[in-house]
Enzyme design. Sequence first.
Site, PDB file in Angstrom:
ATOM      1  N   TRP A   1      36.508  39.044  36.890  1.00 32.03           N
ATOM      2  CA  TRP A   1      36.124  38.418  38.159  1.00 32.03           C
ATOM      3  C   TRP A   1      34.786  39.014  38.623  1.00 32.03           C
ATOM      4  O   TRP A   1      34.575  40.216  38.516  1.00 32.03           O
ATOM      5  CB  TRP A   1      37.222  38.680  39.211  1.00 32.03           C
ATOM      6  CG  TRP A   1      36.862  38.136  40.561  1.00 32.03           C
ATOM      7  CD1 TRP A   1      36.698  36.831  40.911  1.00 32.03           C
ATOM      8  CD2 TRP A   1      36.622  38.904  41.745  1.00 32.03           C
ATOM      9  NE1 TRP A   1      36.361  36.725  42.233  1.00 32.03           N
ATOM     10  CE2 TRP A   1      36.309  37.986  42.773  1.00 32.03           C
ATOM     11  CE3 TRP A   1      36.638  40.271  42.038  1.00 32.03           C
ATOM     12  CZ2 TRP A   1      36.020  38.393  44.080  1.00 32.03           C
ATOM     13  CZ3 TRP A   1      36.347  40.687  43.339  1.00 32.03           C
ATOM     14  CH2 TRP A   1      36.049  39.744  44.341  1.00 32.03           C
TER      15      TRP A   1
ATOM     16  N   ARG B   1      46.914  37.589  44.776  1.00 36.49           N
ATOM     17  CA  ARG B   1      46.314  37.254  46.078  1.00 36.49           C
ATOM     18  C   ARG B   1      47.394  36.751  47.053  1.00 36.49           C
ATOM     19  O   ARG B   1      47.225  35.761  47.731  1.00 36.49           O
ATOM     20  CB  ARG B   1      45.217  36.204  45.912  1.00 36.49           C
ATOM     21  CG  ARG B   1      44.140  36.313  46.969  1.00 36.49           C
ATOM     22  CD  ARG B   1      43.238  35.085  46.999  1.00 36.49           C
ATOM     23  NE  ARG B   1      42.130  35.304  47.914  1.00 36.49           N
ATOM     24  CZ  ARG B   1      41.369  34.353  48.394  1.00 36.49           C
ATOM     25  NH1 ARG B   1      41.552  33.095  48.046  1.00 36.49           N
ATOM     26  NH2 ARG B   1      40.395  34.639  49.225  1.00 36.49           N
TER      27      ARG B   1
ATOM     28  N   ASP C   1      32.169  34.162  41.659  1.00 39.16           N
ATOM     29  CA  ASP C   1      32.178  34.604  43.052  1.00 39.16           C
ATOM     30  C   ASP C   1      31.082  35.629  43.305  1.00 39.16           C
ATOM     31  O   ASP C   1      30.873  36.045  44.441  1.00 39.16           O
ATOM     32  CB  ASP C   1      33.540  35.212  43.417  1.00 39.16           C
ATOM     33  CG  ASP C   1      34.523  34.137  43.870  1.00 39.16           C
ATOM     34  OD1 ASP C   1      34.114  32.964  43.992  1.00 39.16           O
ATOM     35  OD2 ASP C   1      35.707  34.469  44.101  1.00 39.16           O
TER      36      ASP C   1
ATOM     37  N   ASP D   1      35.104  25.593  53.620  1.00 44.65           N
ATOM     38  CA  ASP D   1      35.870  26.312  52.592  1.00 44.65           C
ATOM     39  C   ASP D   1      37.237  26.707  53.137  1.00 44.65           C
ATOM     40  O   ASP D   1      37.761  26.125  54.096  1.00 44.65           O
ATOM     41  CB  ASP D   1      35.037  27.526  52.119  1.00 44.65           C
ATOM     42  CG  ASP D   1      35.308  27.900  50.674  1.00 44.65           C
ATOM     43  OD1 ASP D   1      36.333  28.577  50.431  1.00 44.65           O
ATOM     44  OD2 ASP D   1      34.530  27.528  49.780  1.00 44.65           O
ATOM     45  N   ASP D   2      37.824  27.712  52.552  1.00 45.54           N
ATOM     46  CA  ASP D   2      39.192  28.168  52.840  1.00 45.54           C
ATOM     47  C   ASP D   2      39.392  28.481  54.336  1.00 45.54           C
ATOM     48  O   ASP D   2      38.468  28.927  55.006  1.00 45.54           O
ATOM     49  CB  ASP D   2      39.411  29.450  52.018  1.00 45.54           C
ATOM     50  CG  ASP D   2      40.868  29.836  51.935  1.00 45.54           C
ATOM     51  OD1 ASP D   2      41.711  29.176  52.558  1.00 45.54           O
ATOM     52  OD2 ASP D   2      41.154  30.816  51.217  1.00 45.54           O
TER      53      ASP D   2
ATOM     54  N   CYS E   1      36.771  25.416  40.479  1.00 44.37           N
ATOM     55  CA  CYS E   1      36.588  26.812  40.850  1.00 44.37           C
ATOM     56  C   CYS E   1      37.893  27.529  40.524  1.00 44.37           C
ATOM     57  O   CYS E   1      38.965  26.960  40.672  1.00 44.37           O
ATOM     58  CB  CYS E   1      36.282  26.896  42.351  1.00 44.37           C
ATOM     59  SG  CYS E   1      36.085  28.577  42.962  1.00 44.37           S
TER      60      CYS E   1
ATOM     61  N   TRP F   1      37.939  22.358  44.256  1.00 42.23           N
ATOM     62  CA  TRP F   1      39.313  22.526  43.754  1.00 42.23           C
ATOM     63  C   TRP F   1      39.443  23.949  43.213  1.00 42.23           C
ATOM     64  O   TRP F   1      38.998  24.245  42.108  1.00 42.23           O
ATOM     65  CB  TRP F   1      39.584  21.500  42.664  1.00 42.23           C
ATOM     66  CG  TRP F   1      40.999  21.467  42.189  1.00 42.23           C
ATOM     67  CD1 TRP F   1      41.634  22.402  41.412  1.00 42.23           C
ATOM     68  CD2 TRP F   1      41.974  20.452  42.437  1.00 42.23           C
ATOM     69  NE1 TRP F   1      42.930  22.031  41.173  1.00 42.23           N
ATOM     70  CE2 TRP F   1      43.172  20.829  41.795  1.00 42.23           C
ATOM     71  CE3 TRP F   1      41.953  19.247  43.158  1.00 42.23           C
ATOM     72  CZ2 TRP F   1      44.329  20.056  41.835  1.00 42.23           C
ATOM     73  CZ3 TRP F   1      43.101  18.474  43.185  1.00 42.23           C
ATOM     74  CH2 TRP F   1      44.283  18.886  42.532  1.00 42.23           C
ATOM     75  N   ASP F   2      40.074  24.799  44.014  1.00 43.78           N
ATOM     76  CA  ASP F   2      40.126  26.220  43.664  1.00 43.78           C
ATOM     77  C   ASP F   2      41.460  26.575  43.013  1.00 43.78           C
ATOM     78  O   ASP F   2      42.447  25.829  43.105  1.00 43.78           O
ATOM     79  CB  ASP F   2      39.930  27.044  44.949  1.00 43.78           C
ATOM     80  CG  ASP F   2      39.251  28.376  44.684  1.00 43.78           C
ATOM     81  OD1 ASP F   2      39.255  28.829  43.523  1.00 43.78           O
ATOM     82  OD2 ASP F   2      38.731  28.964  45.653  1.00 43.78           O
ATOM     83  N   MET F   3      41.513  27.739  42.375  1.00 43.84           N
ATOM     84  CA  MET F   3      42.729  28.204  41.688  1.00 43.84           C
ATOM     85  C   MET F   3      42.575  29.713  41.554  1.00 43.84           C
ATOM     86  O   MET F   3      41.811  30.179  40.721  1.00 43.84           O
ATOM     87  CB  MET F   3      42.769  27.535  40.313  1.00 43.84           C
ATOM     88  CG  MET F   3      44.091  27.506  39.625  1.00 43.84           C
ATOM     89  SD  MET F   3      44.593  29.122  39.035  1.00 43.84           S
ATOM     90  CE  MET F   3      46.114  28.733  38.262  1.00 43.84           C
ATOM     91  N   ASN F   4      43.271  30.447  42.408  1.00 41.03           N
ATOM     92  CA  ASN F   4      42.905  31.854  42.576  1.00 41.03           C
ATOM     93  C   ASN F   4      43.876  32.897  42.044  1.00 41.03           C
ATOM     94  O   ASN F   4      43.920  34.014  42.572  1.00 41.03           O
ATOM     95  CB  ASN F   4      42.642  32.132  44.059  1.00 41.03           C
ATOM     96  CG  ASN F   4      41.279  31.623  44.483  1.00 41.03           C
ATOM     97  OD1 ASN F   4      40.307  31.811  43.767  1.00 41.03           O
ATOM     98  ND2 ASN F   4      41.220  30.949  45.610  1.00 41.03           N
TER      99      ASN F   4
HETATM  100  C1  GLA Z   1      37.834  31.892  45.779  1.00 46.74           C
HETATM  101  C2  GLA Z   1      36.562  31.092  45.542  1.00 46.74           C
HETATM  102  C3  GLA Z   1      35.596  31.331  46.662  1.00 46.74           C
HETATM  103  C4  GLA Z   1      36.236  30.939  47.980  1.00 46.74           C
HETATM  104  C5  GLA Z   1      37.533  31.702  48.168  1.00 46.74           C
HETATM  105  C6  GLA Z   1      38.292  31.212  49.359  1.00 46.74           C
HETATM  106  O1  GLA Z   1      37.586  33.245  45.661  1.00 46.74           O
HETATM  107  O2  GLA Z   1      36.004  31.408  44.318  1.00 46.74           O
HETATM  108  O3  GLA Z   1      34.411  30.600  46.467  1.00 46.74           O
HETATM  109  O4  GLA Z   1      36.473  29.566  47.988  1.00 46.74           O
HETATM  110  O5  GLA Z   1      38.387  31.576  47.031  1.00 46.74           O
HETATM  111  O6  GLA Z   1      39.473  31.864  49.533  1.00 46.74           O
END
Ligand code: GLA
Length: 742
Positions: free
Chosen positions: A201, A445, A550, A368-369, A528, A479-482
């Site tokens: 990361w 997370r 990031d 964003d989030d 993302c 479209w995120d995936m964390n």
């Molecule tokens: C991830 C994404 C970031 C942001 C955060 C939000 O880390 O890579 O760009 O959107 O989530 O929680």
Amino acid sequence: MITYNEKDRIFKLDTKNTTYAFGFLSDFALVHIYYGDFIKNVRFIPDEFSYMERLGSSTEHGMENIGCIDVLPMEFSTFGHADTRLPTLNLKYADGTCASRFNYRNHKIFAGKPILRGLPATYVEDDNEADTLELEFYDNVKNVSVTLVYTVYREIDAITRSMRVKNESSEDVFITRIMSASVDFTTVGNEYDFLHLNGAWVREFKLSRDPLICGSQEVYSRRGTSSHHHNPFFAMVHRKADENSGNVYGFNLIYSGNFTGGIEVDTYETARCYIGINSFNFNWKLETGEEFQSPEAVLTFSSSGISGMSQIYHKLYRTRLCRGDFRDANRPILINNWEGTRFDFTEEKIVAIAEKASKIGLELMVLDDGWFGKRNDDHSSLGDWKPNLEKLPNGLNGLADKVNALGMKFGLWFEPEMISPDSDLYRVHPDWAIHLNNRTSSLGRYQLILDLSRKEICDFVISSVADILNNTNIEYVKWDMNRTFSEFGSVELPADRMGEFAHRYMLGLYYILETLTSKFPNVLFEGCASGGGRFDGGILYYMPQIWVSDCSDAGERLSIQYGCSLCYPTSSMGCHVSAIPNHQTGRLTSMKTRGDVAMMGQLGFELDMSLMTDEDLEAARKVIEKYRKYRDIFHNGNMYRISSPFESNEAIFQFISEDEKTVILLYSNKHAVPYGPHKRTTLVNLDPNANYIEIEDEISDALITPVTKGHNYFGYELMKRGLIFMEKRDYSTAIHVFRKED
Ligand code: GLA
């Protein structure tokens, strides 16, 4: 493009500049003959294989005079006979054995390229663009058929490969290993290197190049996603090859989940290159009549070095992997609030950012989030996709209207594959999260992953995103995936299908993405996964751009984008200018440097623009202006990597426009070298006798050669003498643009 010589039983697959050939030594032994620069004629060289070592290896029945398949370059290999290397395919039968023996059954050659059911893949727009060979084998003891599928593109030097396995018997069959492609090269073990991308990361895409060793070298993911740690790409590079010369073989898997790709070198220096779904814990049951489709591998060959290989991938992925309205369009230049505000924003704040952004020409405001449920930090609410009315009293529509009134599009962040334990969704459907009975689930997370191997959960994801897109004027989705996977399995799968889980998740995700992107063709989707945790061809099929990392620090981004460009086009890289000191490194870089680095990809800004001074806003405006002038060349031109940040103090790229009339040199250095040497940067692939005139008014800290607007050079001067830089400041950049005179 594809021919079959019936007399010699040889298939020849040609692209414009390359040839790939293999043929039958017997119905069973399909042997690789050649992969390299285009050649007119191929044949088995008499006695080529007969010397092959047999002592210490078993000899296949009926092949005593042919060679031992333990060392022959096999085009398709299975386990349970004389070839003991890692097989292309391994099946386990109802009687517990794993021995297969496939013989040729038939083949067909046709124009065009079939789609891969349920999976992302490259495509054609016209059947004349490509030819396909489907080559079928059959095991008449176990009654299983295998179809190898090869497509060659006429104008792009790429070959795609995949495989289908069909159970034609009356008993269950299990696939325990299935490589989308494997290619054996004889006597190369000492001459080639293994080139691959690895990282973590915020430091994705580190480039590594190691000599091949006797044994195996692999890149892989067992994390459920293609991952930050390795990318589903590797290349076998001749030891003397560099960016612009020498033989390079590229292997890339169009897939977003667990993969493996590697090179097994035996003691006779034969190298087996393979790439496919990771076999670890993979076990796919085929009932009678069922068929399995492997993901697609894309193979490239270039004798013009590593940049040559990259250019092939770039062109193919830009034009025949990415799809939809945005594939060829200039995409909106965006402002994203994440690094500016994190979770701490209100409607007022977002509108204030958008107001400033609209004044300097930004086109899309991305929220964003933190806009939904009660998400004020990352501990809750994933799954509750309803606006937080404390932050957004007028809802999403109220905000979208205000953003639209400024002449900007509105975009929104989602992380639809996730569920927070602290969410209304989890309180109602705790069983929807991936979990194993009687085991505590690991969090990543603070969140869990929805079980996308289940259709009803996929349909929930589709409807929760679609509801919002249907009711608000949203023209972009991030479209995120964390998180990565931990407890692999689904409570709905029977024991003998549990080994299918990781791949079933991917099929579920692809079903969701296919449905949503077809339903909303006017929405630009950007992928993302905590930055580049799922930067792969599978995602690019649905979303033409992906947030690379990031880490938005310009210095770090140079290396990250450099590594990413090995396989993926600049047009697919989401690159933002962010605030200084940088969030991840504390580094200070100028707006010019941040802009120059970001403009090679899809430019965006990610900071609280409402706090920017007029001077900074003016500098940002200039970045946008320059980007608009040159983005077509950055994105659609041919890229050459001139200097590597992994080996030197500089990252230098060159771009040549499709019509070869415009040339851009993007120079950057890392550390300043006080009163250091004058460094020569020579350009490549220009017309030596043509006159090249500088057209950009570049002011740079680094340049020594007096290149100002109107200055001109002959091509050979730029290629031999080059431009001279002195590294006077940390992280300085220069963008020089030359127009070739007719
Ligand atoms: C991830 C994404 C970031 C942001 C955060 C939000 O880390 O890579 O760009 O959107 O989530 O929680």
